[in-house]
Each structure stands twice: as structure tokens, then as C-alpha cells.
Design an enzyme around this catalytic site. Structure first.
Site, PDB file in Angstrom:
ATOM      1  CG  HIS A   1      -0.349  -0.076   4.251  1.00 31.39           C
ATOM      2  ND1 HIS A   1      -1.259  -1.033   3.855  1.00 31.39           N
ATOM      3  CD2 HIS A   1      -0.643   0.185   5.553  1.00 31.39           C
ATOM      4  CE1 HIS A   1      -2.070  -1.331   4.856  1.00 31.39           C
ATOM      5  NE2 HIS A   1      -1.714  -0.599   5.901  1.00 31.39           N
TER       6      HIS A   1
ATOM      7  CG  ASP B   1      -5.072  -0.879  -2.243  1.00 31.20           C
ATOM      8  OD1 ASP B   1      -5.464  -1.987  -1.879  1.00 31.20           O
ATOM      9  OD2 ASP B   1      -4.544  -0.057  -1.478  1.00 31.20           O
ATOM     10  CG  ASP B   2      -8.772  -3.461  -1.782  1.00 32.17           C
ATOM     11  OD1 ASP B   2      -7.707  -4.028  -1.453  1.00 32.17           O
ATOM     12  OD2 ASP B   2      -9.539  -2.942  -0.954  1.00 32.17           O
TER      13      ASP B   2
ATOM     14  CG  HIS C   1      -8.253   0.538  -0.341  1.00 35.89           C
ATOM     15  ND1 HIS C   1      -8.868   1.268   0.649  1.00 35.89           N
ATOM     16  CD2 HIS C   1      -7.648  -0.507   0.291  1.00 35.89           C
ATOM     17  CE1 HIS C   1      -8.641   0.696   1.822  1.00 35.89           C
ATOM     18  NE2 HIS C   1      -7.904  -0.393   1.629  1.00 35.89           N
TER      19      HIS C   1
ATOM     20  CE  LYS D   1      -2.377   0.770   0.976  1.00 35.97           C
ATOM     21  NZ  LYS D   1      -3.684   0.089   0.865  1.00 35.97           N
TER      22      LYS D   1
ATOM     23  CG  ASP E   1      -3.266  -4.409  -2.771  1.00 43.64           C
ATOM     24  OD1 ASP E   1      -4.271  -4.684  -3.450  1.00 43.64           O
ATOM     25  OD2 ASP E   1      -3.298  -3.665  -1.777  1.00 43.64           O
ATOM     26  CG  ASN E   2      -5.626  -7.115  -1.720  1.00 42.08           C
ATOM     27  OD1 ASN E   2      -4.894  -6.451  -0.976  1.00 42.08           O
ATOM     28  ND2 ASN E   2      -6.785  -6.649  -2.160  1.00 42.08           N
TER      29      ASN E   2
ATOM     30  CE  LYS F   1      -7.871  -5.751   1.618  1.00 47.74           C
ATOM     31  NZ  LYS F   1      -8.209  -4.299   1.552  1.00 47.74           N
TER      32      LYS F   1
ATOM     33  CB  CYS G   1      -2.810  -3.375   1.952  1.00 50.19           C
ATOM     34  SG  CYS G   1      -4.485  -3.051   1.387  1.00 50.19           S
TER      35      CYS G   1
ATOM     36  NE  ARG H   1      -0.043  -1.835  -0.454  1.00 51.66           N
ATOM     37  CZ  ARG H   1      -0.461  -1.144  -1.519  1.00 51.66           C
ATOM     38  NH1 ARG H   1       0.340  -0.249  -2.070  1.00 51.66           N
ATOM     39  NH2 ARG H   1      -1.665  -1.325  -2.027  1.00 51.66           N
TER      40      ARG H   1
END
Length: 547
Positions: free
Chosen positions: A137, A39-40, A224, A135, A330-331, A375, A78, A82
């Protein structure tokens, strides 16, 4: 007569065995699939993509023994990422066009619709065990949770972010977790990244008794926010960032070229004019910012440790040679100045359980190096991140390919390798057609990039992009945005806007976008824009924030 019958039976059995042998062999050779999502994490935030100051020996191993792509695309943030990842659909078609927030239309309902089948639902029809840790989300209400969308077992959290340490009590948890639909309490002193790995490995031990292939979705929330890490991991990086963000950005760019991930003729993106040069900071300011990056690095380090434990578990279970592992983010790394409302809840130093601090544009420009922006933007720094694939039976070691692949391509890839037919309907609901193309030709060396026959498209809160061959059209954010056009073969850093010199290309890509938008129920964001005051930014569960 009895002897004759026995001979006849044996012949019939042999014939049946010969007839079914190929099918049995195919079923036995179907790979286990592990999808690791972080994540991130920016394009150059790991060793295999240029961050040689970071200790990522297990990702280094996967890259050295597997495949890396120069271009792999996500949806810039995010929840939309997903949604596409789990369904093989563009995020609007899956119901998460904006975020995990309901904006009043089916394409923006904020959770996965039932026309968009999840990886778990489809693979389960083909005899796979389906496991998830981390996660979610893509659906806050209980009927939208992982166990209700095809996963046999789930451990993790439902919203967009979580504390890595529990600083509350079981009655008032600050890191609300779930295990198979039941509340789960993170014991004080335990670290969430470690707990995600522990549960994933526990699921693999339990699944081993089932004697069938498995799909594991391992969705780490690191790195993240909040910036929280184990002290021993932070200690590894003390002093490693005194070089500063400007020099490190250039160093990672050069490392990515040496590793073959960036073409030597490509330039680095222009320096973000809003960022202070490192050399203009005072000594105390430099110490402050170094500490934050040390924590961020430590969070990535612990993910790599978890991947090492995963590899060891696969070897212990004698499944390492027949398992496909995909690693993505994710980004891109998160931009911003760290002054979001929830950072004001910080009650302890950065890195500790009381920290709610976030990553900032200064180090994130380094994390996304040599790409532009951050992001939640349609520039390369927002939508392009690492892709590593490891499968000893199929992938040649230390392979690098162009790719130009997207999240929507993973579902058809997995289904092809698993020998699972994507159903036309599921539980009485007609399924959306898959939007992507299988990456098997890329994995096997039969292709250098995805031959999809149509452009790739993005839309997120009004920001748009189209990628067709070398051309990329962007409509950025702003009060009066103007279309921008880039030749990514010559300028992946998106430094030179060629829109004025190529009006026919702009017109063609705008028309393609309009057609795609209509097909995927994308609407004018200004008609849907949620009121900022209606969003809660304080809750670390992340259910109603923009991260």
C-alpha cells in the site's frame, strides 16, 4: 625455523582473533527483528489493552513477557502510516502525504520516494535478510513494489484491501496477490490471513540456511474490511456481544485502567451523539449487530493464532531468545455507517466469502475505548493504538511505560539494535535524515517516554494536530473548523477543549506546526483536494479508495 614460523603464525592468529572477537560477538548477538502490523485495530481491541472477551493468548503472552506503551502514535490511516513506518520519515517527506494517490506534488505522489530509505534497504546493507508478507500500500507500480524496495522475499497484495477468500478464478482473481513479483492465486477455500502466515513461516525456514539475522515485516490486513472470517473462529464468539456496544465500551475502559494502560483519573470519551444506544435497538437489530462484531472478533482471533505459529517457529529454529517482536496497528478502528459503495457488492452473509461489509462507528467506538473518534481523524481514537514489544534478552516482563512514541521512532530503534549505520546516500541518492528517536532507552528501562526535544505533528487531508508535552492542538475537519486544545495528562479522552483559556499555547503550537509543515513540504489540502468522482471505490484491491 619452521617451528618458529608456526609459533609466530599462531600468535598472530590469536592476536587477530582477540581483536575481532568483540566485533564477531556483536554481529552474532544482533537480534532478528519481526514487525507485526495489523489493520484498523482499535486501542482496546485486544486482550492486553482491555478486550477480555477476545481470545488473544499469544498477544497476552507477548505483553506479559514484554513491554506495552500507554501512548504510541500512528498517522490515522493506512498508506501514510506505512510510509512513516517503513522509512522513519513523516509521510509527506516520504512522498505519501495524502494516500497512495498522486496529487501532483512530490510530497503527495502516492508512493515512497528514493530519498526515504526503507527498513529493508537499510538493514540489508548491514547483512540482514529482509522478508515481508502481507499488505504493501505504498506504491502501486511494479518498480515501487517490495522486492524493488529492499525486500529479498515478498508475498501479499499491493493495494489497500483484499478479499480474504478467492471467489473468482485464476484468470479473473478477486484477491490479486503477488509472490516475488509474480502473480499468485489464492486457492478456493483458503483464508488470506492464514496464507500470509504460511508464507512468512516458509520464508523463515528458507532464511535459516543463510546463517545471518533477519528482518520480517508481517503486515496482516485483518481486521480491515471486508468482514470475512473462518466459521470455526466466528463460532467462538457467538453470544459474547449481546451485552451491546455501550456496556462493552465502559467495560473495556475499566479493564484498561486495571491493566495500567489508562490512568485511573482519566475519563472515558463522551458518547458519540450520532450512535443509537444499544438498549433502543429492537431484538432483530441487536442480533444483526452482534453477528458483525462476532466476525470482527474472529478476524482478530486468527491474527493471534498466526502470532502463536510465529512464536512456535522461532522456538523451533532456536531463535526465540534473540528476536525482537513489535506489534502495532496502522490506525484506530474505522468509523462510518457501512454504506460505502463497495459494501453494496455484498452477495452473502457477513463473514462469508461474499461479504463486503465494513466495521461501523457503533462497535468502533468500543474498539477505540476510552479514546475519542475513529480512523482518519487527529483525535486519540484515530492516531493512537496498541504497542507491544517482546525481546527476552532486553525487555523486562510485564512492563508498562508512557512512551509518547511514534512510528518514526521505529527505524532508529531497529538500526541501533542491529548495529547498522543509516547511510547518508543510497544508490547515488542523498537520503533524508531520520525524523524520530530510538526507543532503546524505553525498551531497556532507562526512560519512561521519548525525549525528542520537539513536538510531534500530524496532517492528513487538511486535519492537523500537534503534541507537545501534555498539550495537544487539533484542527479538525469541517466547513469552518476551529482550533481545539487538550491537556492529555488530565483529559486523554479529549472531552474538554481548553483553547479559549490558553490562547498563548494555541499560538505557540500553531507556529510550531507552520514551521514543521514548511520543512516537510505540507501544503494547504484545499489546493490539492482530489475530486470524489475520480476515485474508484469498487475495487477490493483498494488502490484508489480511502481505506
Amino acid at each position: 625455523m619452521k617451528k618458529y614460523l608456526n609459533i609466530g603464525f599462531s600468535a598472530a592468529a590469536a592476536t587477530l582473533l582477540l581483536a575481532t572477537a568483540p566485533a564477531l560477538a556483536q554481529k552474532a548477538s544482533r537480534p532478528n527483528i519481526v514487525l507485526v502490523l495489523v489493520d484498523d485495530l482499535g486501542f482496546s481491541d485486544i486482550g492486553p489493552y482491555g478486550a477480555t472477551e477476545l481470545e488473544t493468548p499469544n498477544l497476552d503472552k507477548l505483553a506479559a513477557q514484554g513491554l506495552r506503551l500507554k501512548e504510541f502514535y500512528n498517522n490515522s490511516i493506512c498508506a501514510p502510516t506505512r510510509a512513516s513506518l517503513l522509512t522513519g520519515q513523516y509521510q509527506h517527506k516520504a512522498g505519501v502525504g495524502y494516500f497512495n494517490v498522486n496529487l501532483g506534488l512530490p510530497a503527495y505522489q502516492g508512493f515512497l520516494n528514493h530519498e526515504s530509505l526503507t527498513l529493508a534497504e537499510v538493514l540489508k546493507t548491514g547483512g540482514y535478510s529482509t522478508l515481508m508478507a502481507g499488505k504493501w500500500h505504498v506504491g502501486d507500480d511494479k518498480d515501487q513494489w517490495p522486492n524493488q524496495r529492499g525486500f529479498d522475499k515478498f508475498f501479499g497484495f499491493i493495494g489497500g484491501a483484499s478479499n480474504y477468500y478467492e471467489i473468482g478464478s485464476e484468470e479473473k482473481a478477486t484477491a490479486p496477490l503477488v509472490k516475488n513479483n509474480q502473480p499468485y492465486y489464492l486457492q478456493p477455500g483458503k483464508y488470506l490471513t492464514e496464507e500470509i502466515t504460511n508464507n512468512a513461516l516458509g520464508f523463515l525456514d528458507e532464511q535459516d540456511k543463510e546463517k545471518k539475522p533477519f528482518f520480517l515485516y508481517l503486515a496482516y490486513n485483518a481486521p480491515h474490511w471486508p468482514l470475512q472470517a473462518l466459521p470455526e473462529d466466528i463460532a467462538k464468539y457467538k453470544g459474547k456481544y449481546q451485552v451491546g456496544w455501550d456496556s462493552l465500551r465502559q467495560l473495556r475502559y475499566q479493564n484498561a485502567i486495571k491493566k495500567g494502560l489508562i490512568d485511573p483519573n482519566q475519563k472515558i470519551s463522551a458518547h458519540d451523539p450520532q450512535l443509537k444506544p444499544w438498549k433502543t435497538l429492537t431484538y432483530d437489530e441487536q442480533q444483526y449487530w452482534q453477528t458483525r462484531q462476532e466476525v470482527f472478533a474472529a478476524m482478530i482471533d486468527h491474527v493471534d493464532q498466526g502470532i502463536g505459529r510465529l512464536l512456535a517457529k522461532l522456538k523451533e529454529l532456536k531463535k526465540d531468545q534473540n528476536t525482537l517482536i513489535i506489534f502495532i496497528s496502522d490506525n484506530g478502528a474505522q468509523g462510518g455507517n457501512g454504506l460505502r459503495p463497495y459494501t453494496q457488492r455484498t452477495t452473502g452473509p457477513v463473514g462469508t466469502a461474499g461479504s463486503y461489509e465494513t466495521q461501523n462507528s457503533n462497535w468502533s467506538q468500543t474498539g477505540n475505548s476510552p479514546l475519542r473518534n475513529y480512523k482518519d481523524s487527529p483525535y486519540e481514537g484515530g492516531i493512537s493504538a496498541p504497542f507491544i514489544a517482546w525481546y527476552p534478552k532486553l525487555i523486562q516482563p510485564n512492563t508498562i511505560r508512557q512512551g509518547t512514541a511514534h512510528l518514526i521512532d521505529l527505524a532508529p530503534t531497529f538500526y541501533e539494535l542491529a548495529g547498522v549505520k543509516y547511510p547518508e546516500a543510497y544508490k547515488g541518492v542523498k537520503a533524508n535524515t531520520l525524523a524520530g528517536k530510538s526507543l532503546v532507552p524505553l525498551l531497556t528501562g532507562k526512560a519512561d517516554h521519548v525525549n525528542r526535544g520537539e513536538p510531534l505533528f500530524w496532517e492528513r487531508s487538511g486535519k492537523q494536530a500537534v503534541r507537545d508535552g501534555k498539550w495537544k492542538l487539533i484542527l479538525p475537519a469541517g466547513a469552518n473548523p476551529q482550533y481545539e486544545l487538550y491537556d492529555l495528562e488530565a483529559d486523554r479522552a479529549e472531552n474538554n477543549n481548553l483553547a479559549a483559556a490558553n490562547p498563548e499555547v494555541v499560538t505557540r503550537l500553531k507556529a510550531a506546526y507552520k514551521e514543521w509543515a514548511a520543512k516537510n513540504d505540507v501544503v494547504d489540502y484545499n489546493k490539492l483536494r482530489p475530486a470524489p468522482a475520480g476515485r474508484s471505490a469498487a475495487a477490493p484491491s483498494g488502490r484508489r479508495n480511502n481505506d
